[in-house]
Design a protein around this motif. Structure first.
Motif, PDB file in Angstrom:
ATOM      1  N   MET A   1      34.391  21.992  40.000  1.00  0.00           N
ATOM      2  CA  MET A   1      34.540  23.306  40.591  1.00  0.00           C
ATOM      3  C   MET A   1      33.203  23.707  41.199  1.00  0.00           C
ATOM      4  SD  MET A   1      34.515  26.928  40.586  1.00  0.00           S
ATOM      5  CE  MET A   1      33.033  27.043  39.706  1.00  0.00           C
ATOM      6  N   SER A   2      33.229  24.142  42.416  1.00  0.00           N
ATOM      7  CA  SER A   2      31.995  24.604  43.051  1.00  0.00           C
ATOM      8  C   SER A   2      32.095  26.108  43.293  1.00  0.00           C
ATOM      9  CB  SER A   2      31.771  23.866  44.374  1.00  0.00           C
ATOM     10  OG  SER A   2      32.818  24.184  45.280  1.00  0.00           O
ATOM     11  N   TRP A   3      30.935  26.730  43.354  1.00  0.00           N
ATOM     12  CA  TRP A   3      30.878  28.171  43.577  1.00  0.00           C
ATOM     13  C   TRP A   3      30.869  28.423  45.079  1.00  0.00           C
ATOM     14  CZ3 TRP A   3      31.753  31.717  40.021  1.00  0.00           C
ATOM     15  CH2 TRP A   3      31.587  31.379  38.689  1.00  0.00           C
ATOM     16  N   THR A   4      32.024  28.735  45.632  1.00  0.00           N
ATOM     17  CA  THR A   4      32.111  29.067  47.047  1.00  0.00           C
ATOM     18  C   THR A   4      31.676  30.516  47.235  1.00  0.00           C
ATOM     19  OG1 THR A   4      34.399  29.813  46.852  1.00  0.00           O
ATOM     20  CG2 THR A   4      34.046  27.458  47.342  1.00  0.00           C
ATOM     21  N   ASP A   5      31.427  30.867  48.470  1.00  0.00           N
ATOM     22  CA  ASP A   5      31.006  32.238  48.769  1.00  0.00           C
ATOM     23  C   ASP A   5      32.064  33.250  48.336  1.00  0.00           C
ATOM     24  OD1 ASP A   5      28.627  31.342  49.819  1.00  0.00           O
ATOM     25  OD2 ASP A   5      29.344  31.349  51.896  1.00  0.00           O
ATOM     26  N   GLU A   6      33.351  32.894  48.543  1.00  0.00           N
ATOM     27  CA  GLU A   6      34.423  33.810  48.165  1.00  0.00           C
ATOM     28  C   GLU A   6      34.459  34.015  46.648  1.00  0.00           C
ATOM     29  OE1 GLU A   6      35.183  30.932  50.023  1.00  0.00           O
ATOM     30  OE2 GLU A   6      34.917  31.984  51.915  1.00  0.00           O
ATOM     31  N   ARG A   7      34.294  32.929  45.887  1.00  0.00           N
ATOM     32  CA  ARG A   7      34.327  33.022  44.423  1.00  0.00           C
ATOM     33  C   ARG A   7      33.128  33.827  43.911  1.00  0.00           C
ATOM     34  NH1 ARG A   7      37.872  29.237  41.942  1.00  0.00           N
ATOM     35  NH2 ARG A   7      36.540  29.011  40.119  1.00  0.00           N
ATOM     36  N   VAL A   8      31.983  33.637  44.558  1.00  0.00           N
ATOM     37  CA  VAL A   8      30.792  34.388  44.158  1.00  0.00           C
ATOM     38  C   VAL A   8      30.995  35.872  44.429  1.00  0.00           C
ATOM     39  CG1 VAL A   8      28.341  34.755  44.653  1.00  0.00           C
ATOM     40  CG2 VAL A   8      29.223  32.431  44.407  1.00  0.00           C
ATOM     41  N   GLU A   9      31.619  36.211  45.549  1.00  0.00           N
ATOM     42  CA  GLU A   9      31.881  37.622  45.867  1.00  0.00           C
ATOM     43  C   GLU A   9      32.830  38.247  44.851  1.00  0.00           C
ATOM     44  OE1 GLU A   9      30.309  39.573  48.009  1.00  0.00           O
ATOM     45  OE2 GLU A   9      29.079  37.794  48.390  1.00  0.00           O
ATOM     46  N   VAL A  10      33.875  37.497  44.455  1.00  0.00           N
ATOM     47  CA  VAL A  10      34.801  38.000  43.436  1.00  0.00           C
ATOM     48  C   VAL A  10      34.049  38.211  42.133  1.00  0.00           C
ATOM     49  CG1 VAL A  10      36.819  37.402  42.038  1.00  0.00           C
ATOM     50  CG2 VAL A  10      36.843  36.971  44.494  1.00  0.00           C
ATOM     51  N   LEU A  11      33.189  37.245  41.785  1.00  0.00           N
ATOM     52  CA  LEU A  11      32.390  37.363  40.566  1.00  0.00           C
ATOM     53  C   LEU A  11      31.516  38.608  40.615  1.00  0.00           C
ATOM     54  CD1 LEU A  11      31.017  36.245  37.951  1.00  0.00           C
ATOM     55  CD2 LEU A  11      29.499  35.003  39.459  1.00  0.00           C
ATOM     56  N   LYS A  12      30.805  38.820  41.720  1.00  0.00           N
ATOM     57  CA  LYS A  12      29.925  39.986  41.848  1.00  0.00           C
ATOM     58  C   LYS A  12      30.721  41.286  41.740  1.00  0.00           C
ATOM     59  CE  LYS A  12      26.325  37.957  44.784  1.00  0.00           C
ATOM     60  NZ  LYS A  12      25.708  38.011  46.117  1.00  0.00           N
ATOM     61  N   LYS A  13      31.864  41.323  42.397  1.00  0.00           N
ATOM     62  CA  LYS A  13      32.685  42.535  42.401  1.00  0.00           C
ATOM     63  C   LYS A  13      33.176  42.854  40.987  1.00  0.00           C
ATOM     64  CE  LYS A  13      37.102  44.227  44.190  1.00  0.00           C
ATOM     65  NZ  LYS A  13      38.020  43.877  43.107  1.00  0.00           N
ATOM     66  N   MET A  14      33.728  41.852  40.312  1.00  0.00           N
ATOM     67  CA  MET A  14      34.268  42.076  38.975  1.00  0.00           C
ATOM     68  C   MET A  14      33.156  42.383  37.968  1.00  0.00           C
ATOM     69  SD  MET A  14      37.332  39.274  38.770  1.00  0.00           S
ATOM     70  CE  MET A  14      38.019  39.903  37.251  1.00  0.00           C
ATOM     71  N   TRP A  15      32.016  41.720  38.106  1.00  0.00           N
ATOM     72  CA  TRP A  15      30.885  41.977  37.200  1.00  0.00           C
ATOM     73  C   TRP A  15      30.392  43.410  37.389  1.00  0.00           C
ATOM     74  CZ3 TRP A  15      29.164  39.454  33.105  1.00  0.00           C
ATOM     75  CH2 TRP A  15      27.912  39.795  32.582  1.00  0.00           C
ATOM     76  N   GLY A  16      30.333  43.853  38.649  1.00  0.00           N
ATOM     77  CA  GLY A  16      29.915  45.219  38.940  1.00  0.00           C
ATOM     78  C   GLY A  16      30.879  46.257  38.394  1.00  0.00           C
ATOM     79  N   GLU A  17      32.156  45.883  38.306  1.00  0.00           N
ATOM     80  CA  GLU A  17      33.160  46.790  37.742  1.00  0.00           C
ATOM     81  C   GLU A  17      33.103  46.832  36.223  1.00  0.00           C
ATOM     82  OE1 GLU A  17      36.802  45.220  39.259  1.00  0.00           O
ATOM     83  OE2 GLU A  17      36.511  46.067  41.251  1.00  0.00           O
ATOM     84  N   GLY A  18      32.312  45.943  35.619  1.00  0.00           N
ATOM     85  CA  GLY A  18      32.179  45.937  34.169  1.00  0.00           C
ATOM     86  C   GLY A  18      33.143  45.003  33.465  1.00  0.00           C
ATOM     87  N   GLN A  19      33.788  44.117  34.215  1.00  0.00           N
ATOM     88  CA  GLN A  19      34.703  43.163  33.599  1.00  0.00           C
ATOM     89  C   GLN A  19      33.931  42.174  32.737  1.00  0.00           C
ATOM     90  OE1 GLN A  19      38.055  43.235  33.871  1.00  0.00           O
ATOM     91  NE2 GLN A  19      37.878  45.081  35.112  1.00  0.00           N
ATOM     92  N   SER A  20      34.552  41.663  31.683  1.00  0.00           N
ATOM     93  CA  SER A  20      33.894  40.699  30.810  1.00  0.00           C
ATOM     94  C   SER A  20      33.904  39.326  31.472  1.00  0.00           C
ATOM     95  CB  SER A  20      34.611  40.624  29.464  1.00  0.00           C
ATOM     96  OG  SER A  20      35.879  40.020  29.620  1.00  0.00           O
ATOM     97  N   ALA A  21      33.032  38.454  30.974  1.00  0.00           N
ATOM     98  CA  ALA A  21      32.945  37.102  31.524  1.00  0.00           C
ATOM     99  C   ALA A  21      34.249  36.345  31.299  1.00  0.00           C
ATOM    100  CB  ALA A  21      31.773  36.359  30.896  1.00  0.00           C
ATOM    101  N   SER A  22      34.921  36.602  30.202  1.00  0.00           N
ATOM    102  CA  SER A  22      36.199  35.934  29.922  1.00  0.00           C
ATOM    103  C   SER A  22      37.263  36.325  30.938  1.00  0.00           C
ATOM    104  CB  SER A  22      36.682  36.284  28.514  1.00  0.00           C
ATOM    105  OG  SER A  22      35.752  35.869  27.556  1.00  0.00           O
ATOM    106  N   VAL A  23      37.326  37.613  31.231  1.00  0.00           N
ATOM    107  CA  VAL A  23      38.318  38.103  32.202  1.00  0.00           C
ATOM    108  C   VAL A  23      38.019  37.523  33.585  1.00  0.00           C
ATOM    109  CG1 VAL A  23      39.172  40.178  33.367  1.00  0.00           C
ATOM    110  CG2 VAL A  23      38.794  40.194  30.899  1.00  0.00           C
ATOM    111  N   ILE A  24      36.745  37.479  33.951  1.00  0.00           N
ATOM    112  CA  ILE A  24      36.365  36.939  35.255  1.00  0.00           C
ATOM    113  C   ILE A  24      36.718  35.455  35.329  1.00  0.00           C
ATOM    114  CG2 ILE A  24      34.420  36.466  36.796  1.00  0.00           C
ATOM    115  CD1 ILE A  24      33.093  39.008  35.626  1.00  0.00           C
ATOM    116  N   ALA A  25      36.471  34.716  34.255  1.00  0.00           N
ATOM    117  CA  ALA A  25      36.785  33.285  34.231  1.00  0.00           C
ATOM    118  C   ALA A  25      38.279  33.055  34.405  1.00  0.00           C
ATOM    119  CB  ALA A  25      36.297  32.664  32.928  1.00  0.00           C
ATOM    120  N   LYS A  26      39.099  33.873  33.748  1.00  0.00           N
ATOM    121  CA  LYS A  26      40.551  33.731  33.898  1.00  0.00           C
ATOM    122  C   LYS A  26      40.990  34.041  35.318  1.00  0.00           C
ATOM    123  CE  LYS A  26      41.690  34.758  29.112  1.00  0.00           C
ATOM    124  NZ  LYS A  26      42.203  35.757  28.168  1.00  0.00           N
TER     125      LYS A  26
END
Length: 151
Positions: A1-26
């Motif tokens: 699995m590679s970190w594409t720009d789209e996946r990184v943006e989703v990660l940043k957005k969800m992390w900023g919303e306060g989502q947990s790492a587990s929820v983001i991984a799912k």
């Protein structure tokens, strides 16, 4: 699995919303919780503010669960005492603020665990003066075998 720009943006957005790492991984799929945490640290996103209150959805869920379960009988508690009015001269001090170092930055120098304070050195010197120094051949099962001095 590679970190594409789209996946990184989703990660940043969800992390900023306060989502947990587990929820983001799912949500991302094909990535573990630890991989999300590692990417967060590499991106320098680890400085998000955590709140001590539960999220609104979690509060609603807790309320509905509390209403659904019958309360266990409890003994009556003592009547609450009225709180003393706070003097106007009292000030509330904020909690200690820790400086958060961004990922990739070197840590400030820390004192060595091997350093001995001058007070401790003085005590050791006093003990060394009064210590009975014997040779290895004079040791028995009743004598102390702790070495004296700096190895």
């Amino acid at each position: 699995m590679s970190w594409t720009d789209e996946r990184v943006e989703v990660l940043k957005k969800m992390w900023g919303e306060g989502q947990s790492a587990s929820v983001i991984a799912k949500e991302l799929g094909g990535v573990t919780r630890n991989a999300v945490i590692g990417k967060v640290h590499r991106l320098g996103l680890s400085n998000r503010v955590t709140s001590t209150t539960a999220k609104p959805a979690a509060k609603e869920k807790a309320k509905t669960q509390a209403k659904a379960k019958p309360a266990a009988p409890t003994t009556p508690a003592a009547p609450p005492q009225p709180a003393a009015p706070a003097p106007e001269t009292m000030r509330v001090t904020p909690p200690a603020v820790r400086k958060i170092i961004p990922a990739g930055q070197p840590l400030p120098p820390q004192p060595s665990a091997n350093e001995i304070s001058p007070e401790a050195l003085a005590k050791v010197s006093e003990v060394e003066k009064t210590a009975k120094k014997i040779s290895l051949m004079e040791l028995t099962e009743k004598t102390c075998k702790w070495p004296v001095g700096d190895p």
